[in-house]
Design a protein around this motif. Structure first.
Motif, PDB file in Angstrom:
ATOM      1  N   THR A  61       4.193  -9.323   7.178  1.00  0.00           N
ATOM      2  CA  THR A  61       4.519  -7.946   6.558  1.00  0.00           C
ATOM      3  C   THR A  61       4.313  -7.738   5.511  1.00  0.00           C
ATOM      4  O   THR A  61       3.919  -8.771   4.610  1.00  0.00           O
ATOM      5  CB  THR A  61       6.014  -8.104   6.480  1.00  0.00           C
ATOM      6  OG1 THR A  61       6.632  -6.986   6.025  1.00  0.00           O
ATOM      7  CG2 THR A  61       6.956  -9.314   5.710  1.00  0.00           C
ATOM      8  N   CYS A  62       4.022  -6.263   5.081  1.00  0.00           N
ATOM      9  CA  CYS A  62       3.357  -6.051   3.972  1.00  0.00           C
ATOM     10  C   CYS A  62       4.222  -5.636   2.725  1.00  0.00           C
ATOM     11  O   CYS A  62       3.847  -5.396   1.517  1.00  0.00           O
ATOM     12  CB  CYS A  62       2.391  -4.674   4.347  1.00  0.00           C
ATOM     13  SG  CYS A  62       1.077  -5.228   5.260  1.00  0.00           S
ATOM     14  N   SER A 119      -5.109  -4.728  12.893  1.00  0.00           N
ATOM     15  CA  SER A 119      -4.310  -4.870  11.646  1.00  0.00           C
ATOM     16  C   SER A 119      -3.321  -3.831  11.551  1.00  0.00           C
ATOM     17  O   SER A 119      -2.500  -4.160  10.503  1.00  0.00           O
ATOM     18  CB  SER A 119      -5.235  -5.126  10.599  1.00  0.00           C
ATOM     19  OG  SER A 119      -6.353  -6.222  10.770  1.00  0.00           O
ATOM     20  N   ALA A 120      -3.692  -2.754  12.087  1.00  0.00           N
ATOM     21  CA  ALA A 120      -2.691  -1.628  11.761  1.00  0.00           C
ATOM     22  C   ALA A 120      -1.333  -2.034  12.309  1.00  0.00           C
ATOM     23  O   ALA A 120      -0.278  -1.300  11.948  1.00  0.00           O
ATOM     24  CB  ALA A 120      -3.152  -0.400  12.529  1.00  0.00           C
ATOM     25  N   VAL A 158       2.354  -1.845   7.089  1.00  0.00           N
ATOM     26  CA  VAL A 158       0.808  -0.992   6.788  1.00  0.00           C
ATOM     27  C   VAL A 158       0.944   0.525   6.652  1.00  0.00           C
ATOM     28  O   VAL A 158       0.399   1.055   5.465  1.00  0.00           O
ATOM     29  CB  VAL A 158      -0.070  -1.455   7.881  1.00  0.00           C
ATOM     30  CG1 VAL A 158      -1.281  -0.482   7.758  1.00  0.00           C
ATOM     31  CG2 VAL A 158      -0.437  -2.689   7.882  1.00  0.00           C
ATOM     32  N   LEU A 159       1.689   1.239   7.403  1.00  0.00           N
ATOM     33  CA  LEU A 159       1.854   2.681   7.347  1.00  0.00           C
ATOM     34  C   LEU A 159       2.459   3.075   5.945  1.00  0.00           C
ATOM     35  O   LEU A 159       2.148   3.926   5.274  1.00  0.00           O
ATOM     36  CB  LEU A 159       2.609   3.364   8.455  1.00  0.00           C
ATOM     37  CG  LEU A 159       1.765   3.143   9.773  1.00  0.00           C
ATOM     38  CD1 LEU A 159       2.854   3.672  10.775  1.00  0.00           C
ATOM     39  CD2 LEU A 159       0.480   3.755   9.785  1.00  0.00           C
ATOM     40  N   GLU A 160       3.599   2.359   5.642  1.00  0.00           N
ATOM     41  CA  GLU A 160       4.506   2.792   4.280  1.00  0.00           C
ATOM     42  C   GLU A 160       3.450   2.524   3.339  1.00  0.00           C
ATOM     43  O   GLU A 160       3.362   3.326   2.330  1.00  0.00           O
ATOM     44  CB  GLU A 160       5.583   1.595   4.140  1.00  0.00           C
ATOM     45  CG  GLU A 160       6.791   1.959   5.012  1.00  0.00           C
ATOM     46  CD  GLU A 160       6.580   1.398   6.279  1.00  0.00           C
ATOM     47  OE1 GLU A 160       5.690   0.750   6.685  1.00  0.00           O
ATOM     48  OE2 GLU A 160       8.017   1.055   7.078  1.00  0.00           O
ATOM     49  N   ILE A 161       2.590   1.423   3.174  1.00  0.00           N
ATOM     50  CA  ILE A 161       1.692   1.166   1.997  1.00  0.00           C
ATOM     51  C   ILE A 161       0.569   2.454   2.038  1.00  0.00           C
ATOM     52  O   ILE A 161       0.214   2.840   0.844  1.00  0.00           O
ATOM     53  CB  ILE A 161       0.938  -0.101   2.322  1.00  0.00           C
ATOM     54  CG1 ILE A 161       1.882  -1.174   1.899  1.00  0.00           C
ATOM     55  CG2 ILE A 161      -0.225  -0.255   1.244  1.00  0.00           C
ATOM     56  CD1 ILE A 161       1.706  -2.604   1.479  1.00  0.00           C
ATOM     57  N   ALA A 162       0.268   2.649   3.026  1.00  0.00           N
ATOM     58  CA  ALA A 162      -1.048   3.673   3.246  1.00  0.00           C
ATOM     59  C   ALA A 162      -0.190   5.361   2.774  1.00  0.00           C
ATOM     60  O   ALA A 162      -0.794   5.797   2.000  1.00  0.00           O
ATOM     61  CB  ALA A 162      -1.317   3.870   4.827  1.00  0.00           C
ATOM     62  N   PRO A 200       0.953  11.770   4.673  1.00  0.00           N
ATOM     63  CA  PRO A 200       1.636  11.034   5.990  1.00  0.00           C
ATOM     64  C   PRO A 200       0.783  10.429   6.738  1.00  0.00           C
ATOM     65  O   PRO A 200      -0.521  10.710   6.688  1.00  0.00           O
ATOM     66  CB  PRO A 200       2.098  12.493   6.734  1.00  0.00           C
ATOM     67  CG  PRO A 200       1.432  13.605   6.208  1.00  0.00           C
ATOM     68  CD  PRO A 200       1.087  13.399   4.760  1.00  0.00           C
ATOM     69  N   ALA A 201       1.248   9.030   7.166  1.00  0.00           N
ATOM     70  CA  ALA A 201       0.402   8.443   7.798  1.00  0.00           C
ATOM     71  C   ALA A 201       1.125   8.186   9.095  1.00  0.00           C
ATOM     72  O   ALA A 201       2.253   7.940   9.245  1.00  0.00           O
ATOM     73  CB  ALA A 201       0.098   7.144   6.840  1.00  0.00           C
TER      74      ALA A 201
END
Lengths: 157, 226
Positions: B78-79, B146-147, B152-156, B163-164
């Motif tokens: 988890t990131c 790795s996606a 990952v999306l929250e960090i992006a 929006p990611a």
């Protein structure tokens, strides 16, 4: 591929895994009929460092896909990546013969854009037309059939 | 065939490619960036950081064997450490016959978050360097193995302030359940690209028979000279 030219294989050679995807084209639709993955050995940061183990890994991934799809794979569409690939913009300019732009003119302008000076150790992989400009009119994507005298084209190589 | 171009073929819609979008392919060894706008590719970039570095960080941070670190990453990775309760623990096998230890799962977040931020920050820097920040109005699409990592999306979204979404292959039939995974984006994209190119080829060949084509070619040569 045993005479079935409607089968297509995509091969993605990655640093952690190699995956082969077999697709069948039927009437504009693409059916995925086989997938094979195998951990990739012999690659580091997208670049091949040990060609023998890479070949072995690719063979195994392709075999798995062959088994799943029940076909024999003889050719693939392979991907290319790595820090050594660069893109840059180029222009091609040609004069139009006659008054209308033809398919041939498009080919010629592509050829003109390709003729850029690149180092000896590099080669052009893709010429991707970005836009065609006919008589200062920019943003044209398909110029065949348009009228004009001189034109140029932007590319990414 | 450039891999980021192939992935774009599989996971992006035509509207996104028209309006402008950045595709970030988080691979094992590399992270590829491709910017699309007006239906064509505008910029590409390859960053030599990827999922491999995440695994390496876990291996060093937890003092775990590499293969185990990879497993831990896939299972518990988890990131964002904030989302994890402090009671959750993970089992970390010891190296060289040492006993395994219990560690809070939050530690994983603390290890992976800075690395993920670094990758996206470097991608962001490249987007600004190429002066493409105004082009990517549709946002970011994250794909590649790795996606799948949690957060990952929250960090992006945090880094890019756009929006990611997760990029999974679409527009295909058959074994959709298997390939409906960002891991297969490039493979499926290559097939789609092949299908597109093949139909073009067929069209050209069926257009005329060989003799006519030869005559046409010769006519063109004369026209070029004139």
């Amino acid at each position: 591929m045993q005479g079935q030219d409607k089968l297509l294989v995509g091969l993605d050679v990655g640093t952690t895994k190699i995956c082969a995807v077999v697709g069948e084209v039927s009437g504009g639709e693409i059916n995925i009929i086989g997938v094979g993955t195998h951990p990739s050995i012999g690659l580091h940061k997208g670049v091949v460092v040990n060609i023998d183990s890479t070949v072995e890994s690719i063979k195994k991934a392709v075999e798995e896909a062959e088994l799943m799809a029940g076909c024999e794979i003889s050719s693939v569409y392979a991907g290319i990546a790595g820090g050594h690939i660069t893109g840059f913009n180029s222009h091609g300019i040609v004069a139009i013969k006659g008054s209308e732009v033809t398919r041939h003119d498009v080919d010629r302008v592509l050829e003109a854009a390709r003729a850029v000076a690149i180092p000896m150790d590099r080669e052009v992989i893709h010429v991707l037309p970005q836009e065609y400009i006919v008589d200062e009119q920019s943003g044209i994507t398909n110029p065949v059939g348009m009228a004009g005298v001189g034109w140029k084209q932007k590319f990414i190589l | 065939m450039l891999e980021s171009l192939a992935s774009g073929e599989a996971v992006l819609s035509d509207e996104e490619k028209d309006l402008g979008i950045a595709l970030v392919d988080l691979g094992g060894g590399t992270t590829d960036l491709a910017i699309f706008s007006s239906k064509t590719i505008k910029h590409t970039f390859v960053l030599a950081l990827g999922g491999h570095n995440l695994t390496n960080d876990i291996a060093i941070g937890l003092r775990a064997p590499f293969a185990e670190a990879e497993k831990i990453k896939k299972k518990y990775g988890t990131c964002i450490s904030m989302n994890i309760s402090s009671e959750e623990t993970i089992d970390v096998p010891g190296m060289g016959g040492r006993k395994s230890r219990q560690l809070p799962r939050q530690v994983l977040g603390e290890i992976l978050e800075p690395r993920m931020e670094e990758i996206f920050a470097l991608i962001k820097r490249e987007i600004y360097r190429a002066e493409m920040e105004h082009v990517i109005v549709s946002g970011i699409v994250v794909t590649g193995g790795s996606a799948l990592l949690d957060g990952v999306l929250e960090i992006a979204e945090m880094i890019f302030n756009l929006p990611a979404r997760l990029g999974t292959p679409f527009g295909i039939k058959g074994l959709v359940d298997v390939v409906n995974n960002p891991m297969y984006a490039t493979g499926v994209g290559l097939v789609l690209f092949g299908a597109k190119n093949q139909s073009q080829k067929n069209f050209r060949i069926r257009d005329k028979n060989i003799f006519n084509r030869v005559v046409d070619r010769m006519k063109k040569w004369f026209n070029d000279v004139l």
